[in-house]
Design a protein around this motif. Structure first.
Motif, mmCIF file in Angstrom:
data_model
loop_
_atom_site.group_PDB
_atom_site.id
_atom_site.type_symbol
_atom_site.label_atom_id
_atom_site.label_comp_id
_atom_site.label_asym_id
_atom_site.label_seq_id
_atom_site.Cartn_x
_atom_site.Cartn_y
_atom_site.Cartn_z
ATOM 1 N N ALA A 29 -3.215 3.534 13.506
ATOM 2 C CA ALA A 29 -2.344 2.780 12.619
ATOM 3 C C ALA A 29 -2.574 2.943 11.251
ATOM 4 O O ALA A 29 -1.795 2.942 10.286
ATOM 5 C CB ALA A 29 -2.669 1.359 13.058
ATOM 6 N N LEU A 30 -4.104 3.260 10.887
ATOM 7 C CA LEU A 30 -4.552 3.389 9.863
ATOM 8 C C LEU A 30 -3.729 4.932 9.155
ATOM 9 O O LEU A 30 -3.587 5.016 8.102
ATOM 10 C CB LEU A 30 -5.936 3.460 9.338
ATOM 11 N N LYS A 31 -3.933 5.793 10.081
ATOM 12 C CA LYS A 31 -3.325 7.048 9.831
ATOM 13 C C LYS A 31 -1.645 6.855 9.409
ATOM 14 O O LYS A 31 -1.130 7.483 8.349
ATOM 15 C CB LYS A 31 -3.456 8.130 10.756
ATOM 16 N N GLN A 32 -1.048 6.021 10.308
ATOM 17 C CA GLN A 32 0.600 6.098 10.115
ATOM 18 C C GLN A 32 0.901 5.280 8.835
ATOM 19 O O GLN A 32 1.893 5.372 8.176
ATOM 20 C CB GLN A 32 0.936 5.261 11.197
ATOM 21 N N HIS A 33 -0.156 4.476 8.323
ATOM 22 C CA HIS A 33 0.163 3.709 6.962
ATOM 23 C C HIS A 33 -0.485 4.592 5.693
ATOM 24 O O HIS A 33 -0.429 3.814 4.473
ATOM 25 C CB HIS A 33 -0.448 2.403 7.132
ATOM 26 N N GLY A 34 -0.886 5.839 5.799
ATOM 27 C CA GLY A 34 -1.365 6.550 4.869
ATOM 28 C C GLY A 34 -2.673 6.274 4.359
ATOM 29 O O GLY A 34 -3.337 6.715 3.104
ATOM 30 N N ILE A 35 -3.537 5.379 4.969
ATOM 31 C CA ILE A 35 -4.807 5.106 4.527
ATOM 32 C C ILE A 35 -5.788 6.170 4.932
ATOM 33 O O ILE A 35 -6.848 6.519 4.312
ATOM 34 C CB ILE A 35 -5.155 3.816 5.225
#
Length: 141
Positions: free
Chosen positions: A49-55
């Protein structure tokens, strides 16, 4: 309002990566899990999820791992929590249609919930990951 373990662990992951990684020096999820005493399997879902949101950014392979996608000074706690928790609204009717039986226009508590949400959002939006790093370094002294 109570934060789920997803939100807690997401913040732990991001802070750990801010301390132990950089674009040139990636960190494995296994190392994060061991340092923070967390389940690696559970962290995999949160990292996605953190990758999907560009974090976070990641590289696959033997020398792969994770790092922050932007500097800690530019990453707020709000961004991290929203990535895994969604909106931080204390009640459902602030973000979508609710079937509580009371018209929103006539609800005596809706404004109070809205004020709480605004306060929470403002607070976590103003705390940067770099602020947490500063606090962690102070605690180490």
């Amino acid at each position: 309002m109570k934060m789920s373990t997803k939100g807690q662990y997401a913040l732990e992951i991001v802070v750990d990566l801010a301390l132990h990684s950089s674009p040139g020096s990636l960190e494995s999820l296994n190392h994060i899990a061991k340092r923070r005493h967390l389940s690696e399997k559970y962290l995999e879902r949160i990292v996605r999820a953190l990758k999907q949101h560009g974090i976070l950014e990641s590289v696959r392979g033997a020398y792969g791992g994770y790092c922050l996608a932007k500097p800690p000074e530019e990453l707020s706690v709000k961004e991290v929590l929203n990535a895994v928790e969604g909106e931080l609204a204390p009640v459902q009717c602030l973000t979508c249609k609710s079937d509580c039986g009371i018209s929103c226009d006539l609800c005596p508590t809706r404004e109070t919930w809205g004020n709480m949400w605004e306060t929470i959002t403002d607070a976590v939006g103003n705390i940067m990951i770099s602020d947490i790093l500063t606090r962690e370094k102070e605690l180490e002294l």
